[in-house]
Write a protein that holds these residues in place. Structure first.
Motif, PDB file in Angstrom:
ATOM      1  N   PHE B  91      43.952  50.408  26.873  1.00 27.27           N
ATOM      2  CA  PHE B  91      44.078  48.928  27.816  1.00 27.27           C
ATOM      3  C   PHE B  91      43.520  47.873  26.969  1.00 27.27           C
ATOM      4  O   PHE B  91      43.955  46.743  27.040  1.00 27.27           O
ATOM      5  N   LEU B 227      27.598  37.358  28.632  1.00 26.81           N
ATOM      6  CA  LEU B 227      28.815  36.905  29.097  1.00 26.81           C
ATOM      7  C   LEU B 227      28.908  36.684  30.623  1.00 26.81           C
ATOM      8  O   LEU B 227      29.876  37.365  31.207  1.00 26.81           O
ATOM      9  N   GLY B 228      28.023  35.956  31.148  1.00 27.36           N
ATOM     10  CA  GLY B 228      28.013  35.616  32.349  1.00 27.36           C
ATOM     11  C   GLY B 228      27.346  36.614  33.420  1.00 27.36           C
ATOM     12  O   GLY B 228      26.825  37.619  32.756  1.00 27.36           O
ATOM     13  N   ARG B 230      27.747  38.566  35.903  1.00 33.85           N
ATOM     14  CA  ARG B 230      28.450  39.969  36.666  1.00 33.85           C
ATOM     15  C   ARG B 230      28.335  40.869  35.497  1.00 33.85           C
ATOM     16  O   ARG B 230      28.572  40.570  34.317  1.00 33.85           O
ATOM     17  N   ILE B 231      28.325  42.294  36.050  1.00 33.62           N
ATOM     18  CA  ILE B 231      28.410  43.347  35.201  1.00 33.62           C
ATOM     19  C   ILE B 231      29.885  43.636  35.112  1.00 33.62           C
ATOM     20  O   ILE B 231      30.748  43.947  35.973  1.00 33.62           O
ATOM     21  N   MET B 232      30.348  43.600  33.891  1.00 33.21           N
ATOM     22  CA  MET B 232      31.711  44.003  33.613  1.00 33.21           C
ATOM     23  C   MET B 232      32.030  45.380  33.136  1.00 33.21           C
ATOM     24  O   MET B 232      31.132  45.974  32.246  1.00 33.21           O
ATOM     25  N   ARG B 233      33.106  45.899  33.457  1.00 35.76           N
ATOM     26  CA  ARG B 233      33.302  47.174  32.911  1.00 35.76           C
ATOM     27  C   ARG B 233      33.609  47.293  31.356  1.00 35.76           C
ATOM     28  O   ARG B 233      33.824  46.068  30.804  1.00 35.76           O
ATOM     29  N   GLU B 235      35.906  47.809  29.363  1.00 35.13           N
ATOM     30  CA  GLU B 235      37.345  47.267  28.991  1.00 35.13           C
ATOM     31  C   GLU B 235      37.582  45.846  29.300  1.00 35.13           C
ATOM     32  O   GLU B 235      38.219  45.297  28.940  1.00 35.13           O
ATOM     33  N   THR B 236      36.731  45.291  30.402  1.00 36.50           N
ATOM     34  CA  THR B 236      36.749  43.938  30.885  1.00 36.50           C
ATOM     35  C   THR B 236      36.087  42.864  30.116  1.00 36.50           C
ATOM     36  O   THR B 236      36.753  41.999  29.622  1.00 36.50           O
ATOM     37  N   LEU B 239      37.916  41.056  27.073  1.00 39.92           N
ATOM     38  CA  LEU B 239      38.907  40.348  27.519  1.00 39.92           C
ATOM     39  C   LEU B 239      38.214  38.788  28.101  1.00 39.92           C
ATOM     40  O   LEU B 239      38.755  37.966  27.658  1.00 39.92           O
ATOM     41  N   TYR B 240      37.081  38.953  28.614  1.00 42.63           N
ATOM     42  CA  TYR B 240      36.361  37.649  28.823  1.00 42.63           C
ATOM     43  C   TYR B 240      36.078  37.024  27.615  1.00 42.63           C
ATOM     44  O   TYR B 240      36.453  35.808  27.597  1.00 42.63           O
TER      45      TYR B 240
END
Lengths: 252, 252
Positions: B91, B227-228, B230-233, B235-236, B239-240
């Motif tokens: 991914f 990176l902001g 929110r908690i990102m996964r 794999e996300t 992309l951010y």
């Protein structure tokens, strides 16, 4: 820490875990008495909870602390996507929720191969709502994004206080690269109202948007924006937009 | 238009389609004599080709036009990711390629559950390279990203002209929100060299980076960036970052 959404927290001293939360927190995550979790209520407050008692079918918890957390994008963002094949809608909702989207709308575009009939629609929306909830919990959001279906782009309109953007591949090919930056600057310098400013962003299905679809939207106030020089898949472009919103509005 | 990569274009008047391109363009996409496709050579030039002859096993094409296209990020970006479970690496490579990454490096982190032994490593890398190639063709890149494996983060170093960033969840929790913006401003105002500036960005596996991993990297010049909120996964987050690079450096 595990986070759950619950519209109401009636008794802060003796909160009975709803079935779904009991199942996840106690059965799946094996929480014990004394363990903590977070509960987000409809007012977007975050309650730190401690498990106080567990039986084989139920559990209670009490509030230790309550706080407010700013994890929502400063602009209320609706991601509008043409229907694509496969599980792309699920992907968009999961990742888009992590990246801060407030609403998702799927529509059958001129070039959409997939379509959702009435029966499928209901099932699909229920599934997507579940995904949005799980992703909102995981990414520590304080609201759960909504998911809707629109049988045609023509039903889509802009509210008076809403800006509309069309991610149009042809715009990017023509080298358009100022629209998104300009729009975010406008949002950034706008006087801070109590309500968040609103943004709708429209993305075509795999086959893209038809020229007529784009011009009809333009007549209703939406503007075309290029999202960089590379061709992104239908499910990648919304993530580019949401990341850019966060970068431009949440970092400094 | 369909795009293929080919290191050399020996005879522009009578180019014999390599087996892989023949299979895709003629067999799968059913191109006919007179149809066009694009061929990207190692010098990043894009050749517009016209099919001139087709037999049951081979086909030829001639060059109609050759042009240069700027679809590469202005910063040479390496995405370094801890190994996560499932197909997350695939991914990351597919979406990261669409978003402009130049290199992918996967490593076994302290908290990685997955691991790639020698045999698996070779197979995995071959598969990821195929995904990078397909995504580069699809997204109209002019280079194919590389993919590598690193058995430990300790092997990772920064070149003299390279900046290093750690996407560290704890940094975001502490409200860090200036590092990425500052870094991109530095890149933006740096005198334009003939070579692109370089950036390495490190992302933990699903379980995150260990504190010792982060401090060891910091000692070698990498900086933490939020990176902001929110908690990102796992794999996300890459992309951010890539979307933000494009937004900050390619739009205006």
């Amino acid at each position: 820490m595990q986070r759950y959404f619950e519209t109401e927290l009636l008794d802060v001293k003796n909160f009975e875990l709803p079935k779904e939360i009991y199942k996840h927190a106690i059965v799946v995550m094996r929480a014990k008495v004394g363990d903590h979790f977070e509960l987000v209520t409809a007012d977007q407050k975050v309650h730190l909870m401690e498990v106080t008692a567990i039986t084989k079918t139920a559990a209670t918890a009490k509030e230790i602390e309550v706080f407010e957390q700013l994890t929502e994008l400063p602009v209320e963002t609706t991601i509008v996507c043409g229907l694509s094949k496969g599980d792309k809608a699920e992907f968009i909702v999961q990742k888009g929720t992590e990246l801060g989207a407030d609403h998702f709308v799927f529509f059958k575009g001129e070039y959409s191969v997939a379509k959702w009939d009435d029966k499928k629609q209901k099932k699909k929306l229920a599934r997507l709502e579940k995904i949005a909830l799980a992703a909102a919990e995981q990414s520590h959001r304080t609201t759960i994004p909504t998911v809707a279906y629109l049988s045609s782009l023509q039903e889509l309109t802009l509210a008076a206080d809403e800006k509309g953007l069309i991610a149009y591949e042809e715009a990017a090919k023509e080298g358009e690269k100022g629209a998104l930056v300009t729009l975010l600057k406008e949002i950034k310098v706008a006087p801070k109202e109590t309500k968040r400013p609103k943004l709708q962003a429209i993305f075509g299905p795999e086959g893209g948007l038809a020229f007529q679809e784009v011009t009809a939207l333009e007549e209703r106030g939406y503007i075309r924006a290029g999202l960089g020089p590379r061709i992104m898949r239908a499910e990648t472009a919304p993530l580019y937009l949401l990341s850019s919103l966060s970068f431009a509005l949440e970092l400094r």
